[in-house]
Design a protein around this motif. Structure first.
Motif, short mmCIF file in Angstrom:
data_model
loop_
_atom_site.label_atom_id
_atom_site.label_comp_id
_atom_site.label_asym_id
_atom_site.label_seq_id
_atom_site.Cartn_x
_atom_site.Cartn_y
_atom_site.Cartn_z
N ARG A 1 5.51 7.10 -0.87
CA ARG A 1 5.86 6.78 -2.26
C ARG A 1 7.34 7.04 -2.52
O ARG A 1 7.98 6.32 -3.29
N HIS A 2 7.88 8.06 -1.88
CA HIS A 2 9.32 8.34 -2.01
C HIS A 2 10.14 7.17 -1.46
O HIS A 2 11.11 6.72 -2.09
N PHE A 3 9.73 6.66 -0.29
CA PHE A 3 10.46 5.53 0.30
C PHE A 3 10.30 4.27 -0.55
O PHE A 3 11.23 3.46 -0.65
N LEU A 4 9.13 4.09 -1.17
CA LEU A 4 8.94 2.96 -2.09
C LEU A 4 9.89 3.05 -3.26
O LEU A 4 10.48 2.04 -3.69
N ALA A 5 10.05 4.26 -3.80
CA ALA A 5 10.96 4.46 -4.94
C ALA A 5 12.40 4.17 -4.52
O ALA A 5 13.17 3.56 -5.27
N GLU A 6 12.79 4.62 -3.32
CA GLU A 6 14.14 4.33 -2.83
C GLU A 6 14.36 2.83 -2.70
O GLU A 6 15.42 2.31 -3.05
N PHE A 7 13.36 2.12 -2.19
CA PHE A 7 13.45 0.68 -2.01
C PHE A 7 13.62 -0.01 -3.36
O PHE A 7 14.42 -0.94 -3.51
N ALA A 8 12.86 0.46 -4.36
CA ALA A 8 12.93 -0.15 -5.70
C ALA A 8 14.31 0.02 -6.31
O ALA A 8 14.81 -0.86 -7.01
N GLU A 9 14.97 1.16 -6.05
CA GLU A 9 16.31 1.40 -6.58
C GLU A 9 17.32 0.42 -5.99
O GLU A 9 18.29 0.03 -6.65
N ARG A 10 17.10 0.02 -4.74
CA ARG A 10 18.04 -0.89 -4.08
C ARG A 10 17.81 -2.35 -4.51
O ARG A 10 18.66 -3.20 -4.25
N LEU A 11 16.66 -2.62 -5.10
CA LEU A 11 16.36 -3.98 -5.54
C LEU A 11 16.06 -3.99 -7.03
O LEU A 11 14.89 -4.09 -7.44
N PRO A 12 17.06 -3.86 -7.88
CA PRO A 12 16.82 -3.83 -9.33
C PRO A 12 16.16 -5.12 -9.79
O PRO A 12 16.46 -6.21 -9.30
N GLY A 13 15.22 -4.97 -10.69
CA GLY A 13 14.50 -6.13 -11.19
C GLY A 13 13.17 -6.34 -10.49
O GLY A 13 12.32 -7.09 -10.98
N ARG A 14 13.00 -5.70 -9.33
CA ARG A 14 11.72 -5.82 -8.61
C ARG A 14 10.71 -4.88 -9.26
O ARG A 14 11.00 -3.72 -9.53
N SER A 15 9.52 -5.36 -9.52
CA SER A 15 8.48 -4.54 -10.14
C SER A 15 8.12 -3.39 -9.20
O SER A 15 8.01 -3.59 -7.99
N PRO A 16 7.91 -2.19 -9.76
CA PRO A 16 7.52 -1.04 -8.91
C PRO A 16 6.21 -1.34 -8.19
O PRO A 16 5.30 -1.94 -8.75
N LEU A 17 6.14 -0.93 -6.93
CA LEU A 17 4.94 -1.17 -6.12
C LEU A 17 4.11 0.11 -6.01
O LEU A 17 4.65 1.22 -6.00
N ASP A 18 2.81 -0.07 -5.89
CA ASP A 18 1.89 1.04 -5.68
C ASP A 18 1.33 0.95 -4.27
O ASP A 18 1.50 -0.06 -3.57
N LEU A 19 0.64 2.01 -3.82
CA LEU A 19 -0.06 2.01 -2.55
C LEU A 19 -1.56 1.99 -2.83
O LEU A 19 -2.08 2.89 -3.50
N ALA A 20 -2.25 0.98 -2.33
CA ALA A 20 -3.70 0.93 -2.49
C ALA A 20 -4.32 2.08 -1.71
O ALA A 20 -3.79 2.51 -0.68
N PRO A 21 -5.45 2.62 -2.19
CA PRO A 21 -6.10 3.74 -1.47
C PRO A 21 -6.39 3.43 -0.01
O PRO A 21 -6.21 4.28 0.85
N GLU A 22 -6.82 2.18 0.29
CA GLU A 22 -7.11 1.85 1.68
C GLU A 22 -5.84 1.81 2.53
O GLU A 22 -5.88 2.04 3.74
N THR A 23 -4.70 1.56 1.89
CA THR A 23 -3.42 1.58 2.61
C THR A 23 -3.05 3.03 2.97
O THR A 23 -2.61 3.31 4.09
N ASP B 1 1.14 -6.22 -6.78
CA ASP B 1 1.69 -5.00 -7.35
C ASP B 1 1.30 -3.76 -6.55
O ASP B 1 1.68 -2.65 -6.90
N ALA B 2 0.54 -3.94 -5.48
CA ALA B 2 0.14 -2.81 -4.64
C ALA B 2 0.14 -3.26 -3.18
O ALA B 2 -0.30 -4.36 -2.85
N ILE B 3 0.62 -2.39 -2.30
CA ILE B 3 0.65 -2.69 -0.87
C ILE B 3 -0.74 -2.50 -0.29
O ILE B 3 -1.38 -1.45 -0.48
N LEU B 4 -1.23 -3.53 0.41
CA LEU B 4 -2.54 -3.49 1.05
C LEU B 4 -2.36 -3.34 2.56
O LEU B 4 -1.27 -3.57 3.10
#
Length: 442
Positions: A305-327, A357-360
């Motif tokens: 989740r920390h790396f997802l947040a870092e990625f979102a900061e580098r791509l402004p305008g991209r909707s925040p992504l979640d991690l599906a439980p199975e992921t 909106d969530a990584i599978l």
């Protein structure tokens, strides 16, 4: 000495002697035997008389699987009839899986459990991440040289930066040098600097890293790659705290702290004559092990989740992504040979290809999802394609329970010593044990 079955060599579980070395616990019903494991080697497990670990129980093949022991531990199925199951995942014929201490390995109707910890090289004790963090906090205010040990990608540079940040040198520079990336001449010039005319392209004097790091910290990554010549040159610098620029005649005093890191077995390199013993002991004021990610299952989701947040900061305008439980479940089942560095790359790749909106799991590379199949939970099978968050929590809780029980066994039942070994308080350990009793009573 405990009574044992003369035919099998097994002794009752409650009379099993406690040992701290890496060993294999072979369980048959309510009996067990503990076999010492080598620091390095391969052991065939099966029903055959010539097997290294013979288990004569139903549904186990003559040559069922091979256990490989080294800096990592793995089990490989040898085409068994009834399969090899690790952490609820059945291996295909020829497939290997990383094994952590405390993991139960099902072989037909037999079960083996690896106890203890793989031998950590360079004279350091095996450490949990919590223990490593406490050591970092304790050693940071001192001026001790620190040797960081661990596999590639576990975060040794992050640990070095933490030591610097928590030290009295925090206002000074933190300079890092990868010793594997330069030739001897370049390393010498980078470390010590050079005077004008020292070599063909030296048209002006240059200050070296050691001088530039005054009242700061120098991090020497991949220290095991230094040549004997550079080891000797560096040894004198550590002893005298002075540097001589290439082509210079005047020594210059330095005030720096040294932190080195390696994924090599420096003690073995010393025995081979590739690494100077005096240099090793200067660097090794204290050794701190950074555990591999496969021993830190409780950190995988938060790191992802920390790396997802870092990625979102580098791509402004991209909707925040979640991690599906199975992921999350798939990430925790993977052995992460590339450790945190590999996890970061996997998460960034998944974020790029994800169109929801969530990584599978289908967004993950195939080596990670290859561990999917049928997961056995409490005797029932559940599809790994759609595991639930509760399944993951149960998997992690069972793993934690095994770690705690193994620590208690290694410490002869002492909760205080077991708590120190695990890197938690005695109160936390007692609370966890009470919750396990409640689970079994329920």
């Amino acid at each position: 000495m405990a009574d044992h079955d003369p035919d099998t060599g097994l002794i009752p579980l409650d009379e099993l002697p406690h040992e701290s070395a890496l060993s294999l616990l072979v369980v048959q019903k309510n009996l067990a035997r503990r076999l010492p494991l080598p620091d390095l080697g391969k052991l065939v497990i099966g029903r055959a008389i010539g097997a290294d670990v013979r288990i004569d129980v139903p549904k186990i093949s003559r040559r069922h699987a091979v256990l490989e022991v080294g800096s990592r531990i793995s089990i490989r199925d040898l085409g068994s009839t009834n399969g090899t199951t690790v952490r609820g995942v059945r291996l295909r014929s020829g497939q290997s899986a990383e094994v952590s201490p405390g993991d139960a390995i099902e072989l037909g109707e037999g079960v083996v459990v690896v106890l203890g910890m793989p031998r950590v090289q360079n004279g350091a004790e095996p450490q949990s991440m919590a223990t490593s963090r406490r050591l970092i906090e304790r050693v940071a205010p001192t001026n001790l040289n620190v040797l960081l040990l661990g596999e590639t990608g576990v975060g040794k540079e992050v640990a070095a930066e933490s030591i610097h940040r928590l030290s009295s040198r925090a206002d000074g520079p933190f300079l890092a040098l990868n010793c594997a990336a330069f030739s001897d001449n370049l390393i010498e010039s980078e470390l010590f600097g050079h005077e004008r005319g020292a070599f063909t392209s030296a048209d002006a004097p240059k200050i070296g890293i050691l001088e530039a790091a005054q009242r700061g910290t120098v991090f020497l990554d991949e220290i095991g790659e230094l040549s004997p010549k550079m080891q000797l040159r560096f040894l004198r610098v550590i002893d005298e705290r002075k540097v001589l620029r290439v082509g210079g005649t005047e020594q210059r005093a330095i005030d720096v702290r040294f932190i080195a890191a390696t994924n090599r077995d420096l003690e073995a390199e010393m025995r081979r004559g590739n690494f100077r013993a005096d240099f090793y002991y200067r660097l090794n004021g204290i050794a701190i092990c950074i555990p591999p990610l496969r021993w830190r299952l409780d950190e995988i989701e938060s790191l992802a989740r920390h790396f997802l947040a870092e990625f979102a900061e580098r791509l402004p305008g991209r909707s925040p992504l979640d991690l599906a439980p199975e992921t999350v479940s798939a990430l925790c089942m993977y052995s992460w040979p590339g450790n945190i560095r590999e996890l970061r790359n996997v998460i960034e790749r998944a974020a790029l290809v994800c169109d929801r909106d969530a990584i599978l799991p289908r967004d993950l590379p195939s080596p990670i999802t290859a561990n999917s199949g049928r997961i056995v939970v409490d005797g029932e099978q559940e599809s790994a394609a759609e595991p639930t968050a509760s399944l993951l929590k149960r998997e992690l809780r069972n793993l934690e329970r095994e770690r705690i029980l193994d620590a208690l066994a290694r410490c002869n039942g002492s909760k205080s010593r077991a708590a120190r070994l695990l890197g938690v308080s005695r109160h936390t350990l007692a609370k966890r044990l009470k919750s396990y009793d409640a689970d079994e009573a329920g």
